[in-house]
Design an enzyme around this catalytic site. Structure first.
Site, mmCIF file in Angstrom:
data_model
loop_
_atom_site.group_PDB
_atom_site.id
_atom_site.type_symbol
_atom_site.label_atom_id
_atom_site.label_comp_id
_atom_site.label_asym_id
_atom_site.label_seq_id
_atom_site.Cartn_x
_atom_site.Cartn_y
_atom_site.Cartn_z
ATOM 1 N N GLU A 18 -23.369 -28.789 13.226
ATOM 2 C CA GLU A 18 -22.971 -29.178 12.022
ATOM 3 C C GLU A 18 -22.355 -31.043 12.189
ATOM 4 O O GLU A 18 -22.613 -31.563 11.462
ATOM 5 C CB GLU A 18 -21.738 -28.419 11.248
ATOM 6 C CG GLU A 18 -21.173 -28.960 10.006
ATOM 7 C CD GLU A 18 -20.348 -28.115 9.373
ATOM 8 O OE1 GLU A 18 -19.827 -28.541 8.217
ATOM 9 O OE2 GLU A 18 -19.973 -27.046 10.161
ATOM 10 N N GLU B 106 -12.367 -22.114 8.593
ATOM 11 C CA GLU B 106 -13.089 -21.773 7.450
ATOM 12 C C GLU B 106 -14.546 -21.232 7.734
ATOM 13 O O GLU B 106 -14.967 -20.283 7.140
ATOM 14 C CB GLU B 106 -13.625 -23.265 6.916
ATOM 15 C CG GLU B 106 -14.484 -23.373 5.700
ATOM 16 C CD GLU B 106 -15.478 -24.695 5.605
ATOM 17 O OE1 GLU B 106 -16.484 -24.559 5.419
ATOM 18 O OE2 GLU B 106 -14.803 -25.609 5.915
ATOM 19 N N HIS B 107 -14.856 -21.231 8.964
ATOM 20 C CA HIS B 107 -16.173 -20.620 9.194
ATOM 21 C C HIS B 107 -15.779 -19.211 9.763
ATOM 22 O O HIS B 107 -16.403 -18.210 9.506
ATOM 23 C CB HIS B 107 -16.541 -21.248 10.780
ATOM 24 C CG HIS B 107 -17.601 -22.437 10.357
ATOM 25 N ND1 HIS B 107 -18.867 -22.781 10.372
ATOM 26 C CD2 HIS B 107 -17.144 -23.616 9.880
ATOM 27 C CE1 HIS B 107 -19.381 -23.680 10.318
ATOM 28 N NE2 HIS B 107 -18.257 -24.528 9.584
ATOM 29 N N HIS C 49 -11.038 -26.263 10.154
ATOM 30 C CA HIS C 49 -12.514 -26.193 9.989
ATOM 31 C C HIS C 49 -12.902 -24.873 10.764
ATOM 32 O O HIS C 49 -13.731 -24.334 10.149
ATOM 33 C CB HIS C 49 -13.206 -27.241 10.469
ATOM 34 C CG HIS C 49 -14.637 -27.655 10.182
ATOM 35 N ND1 HIS C 49 -15.655 -28.121 11.027
ATOM 36 C CD2 HIS C 49 -15.384 -26.965 9.135
ATOM 37 C CE1 HIS C 49 -16.603 -28.058 10.591
ATOM 38 N NE2 HIS C 49 -16.750 -27.251 9.491
#
Length: 446
Positions: free
Chosen positions: A150, A73-74, A70
């Site tokens: 998030e 992804e950022h 994850h």
């Protein structure tokens, strides 16, 4: 004439297959290094969606690396050796395009939708991100805070919480039971070195699938991808082959042997509940029967759950069934959002509907209606280039074959009422877990 495309072992680098589908043309090429390029040319469409699919998800993280997928992804949007984060953003804004990414349990996708004339730019930028991310230490720390926010947002959504906790309850210590985005603790703990190791190990030619659909020329795209990968510093060994897709054999390691009952306290007005078990793997031959089962049980306004729980009794606004298939394993569940005092009643009703289907099966009218619903949904769901691009990427990484629309419809229409009853009986016999999120104390009392 449509042609079935078997993708597993489809050949050596450079091998190519073609097929016609709904007036569109699907083509596949394996580049040196094992990079796979798939396209679906849709005549008359002026837009195109391209995605770089990397065959790595949260289930592939090892100890000390949890949350890295994850994180990447950022971070891939935060700059490369050639572009700053602002350069990447401006490249798509300047042409009215859209760019985004998604992390899953088994793959990560970076994608963009642009006009067909701007596709070379999109390919260049996304390939640059995948091959040449800097993972700057300062940017990583900034993004650590963004990801924590998030995750906090997700924790504030009881609907998200109940599904995440349900996966954890059913799958236990199995890697698929971990949350895709990581946890606050893993995100705080993972160092840059671990994220970098995860990136360099998994982002490789043999794991990469580039899929594009819409106004796209296959040969031109293949050339652009090859040039962009070389420019990004990847060595495309002519002897390289695509990484084999995940084993489809049933996996039981780490799974609880009994159902789990879990209560998560949240001071909210509406409780959320999911009850269910393990389901089918992504490649199980019964997956088409599962789509019919879902349609009848909880897939629309005419479904049994919707009619019994919402329409007849007014106990919930939202109720449905769902299935998630992964390599060797899957999930199946029934969901409802209702008043806290009605949770037990609604849960009993959902289970009763599953067991009634397991015992009595479905009617001929339900079968016909569900097949029509699924057939229409399949065709309507492929009306845009983004959905077709996703279908290509997932077919390559998960299923190992591309079915034409006609073939998929045939498989759905071949499902019988007996198939659905047998599958329902199998699901109803499995260890059943229940997760409730609401204003309950640890003993499940209001």
């Amino acid at each position: 004439m449509s042609q079935h495309l078997p993708l597993v072992g489809a050949g050596q680098p450079g091998a190519e297959l073609t097929a016609g589908q709904d007036g569109a043309t699907i083509r596949r090429t394996v580049l040196p290094g094992g990079v796979r390029v798939l396209t679906e040319e849709m005549p008359g469409l002026r837009s195109a969606t391209v995605g770089a699919w990397v065959g790595v998800g949260s289930r592939d993280e090892t100890d000390g690396h949890h949350g890295s997928t994850h994180f990447l992804e950022h971070l891939l949007f935060k700059g490369t050796s050639r572009r700053t984060a602002l350069d990447i953003a401006e490249a798509f804004d300047a042409v009215g395009g859209e760019a985004n990414a998604a992390t899953g349990k088994e793959h990560t996708c970076y994608y963009a939708r642009v006009l067909d004339d701007d596709l070379p730019m999109a390919v260049d930028v996304i390939t640059d991100m995948v091959t040449s991310a800097r993972l700057d230490a300062d940017e990583l720390e900034t993004e650590r805070g963004v990801i924590l926010e998030e995750l906090a947002m997700t924790e504030d959504d009881p609907g998200e919480v109940v599904h995440e906790r349900f996966a954890e309850a059913v799958l236990g210590a199995h890697a698929l039971g971990r949350p895709i985005g990581g946890t606050a603790d893993t995100i705080r703990a993972v160092p840059r070195a671990a994220v970098w190791d995860h990136y360099t190990w998994h982002y490789r030619p043999e794991t990469l699938v580039v899929a594009a659909a819409g106004g796209v020329d296959h040969d031109r795209l293949v050339a652009q991808v090859g040039e962009a990968l070389v420019a990004g510093g990847w060595e495309l060994d002519v002897a390289g082959v695509p990484r084999a897709r995940r084993a489809s054999e049933p996996q039981t390691d780490g799974l609880p042997t009994e159902g789990v009952r879990l209560i998560v306290h949240r001071q909210v007005e509406q409780a959320n509940v999911v009850v269910g078990s393990t389901g089918l793997s992504a490649t199980d031959d019964r997956r088409f029967a599962m789509t019919v089962l879902n349609a009848v049980l909880g897939g629309g306004m005419s479904s049994r759950l919707f009619q019994e729980i919402r329409e007849k009794r007014g106990l919930a606004y939202s109720t449905y069934s769902f299935a998630q298939g992964h390599g060797g394993l899957g999930l199946f569940g029934l969901y409802a959002g209702c008043a806290p005092g009605k949770v037990d009643e609604v849960t009993t009703m959902m289970v009763d509907e599953l067991e009634r289907m397991a015992h009595d099966g479905i009617t001929a009218a339900e079968l016909e209606r569900s097949v029509g619903q699924l057939s229409g949904g399949l065709v309507l769901g492929l009306e845009d280039s983004g959905s077709r691009m996703s279908r290509l990427g997932k077919s390559e990484l998960v299923h190992g074959e591309i079915m034409t629309v006609a073939e998929s419809l045939d498989r759905i229409r071949a499902v019988t009422a007996d198939d659905v009853r047998d599958l329902a009986a199998d699901l109803a016999s499995r260890p059943r877990s229940i997760v409730k999120v609401g204003p309950f104390d640890p003993r499940g009392e209001q």
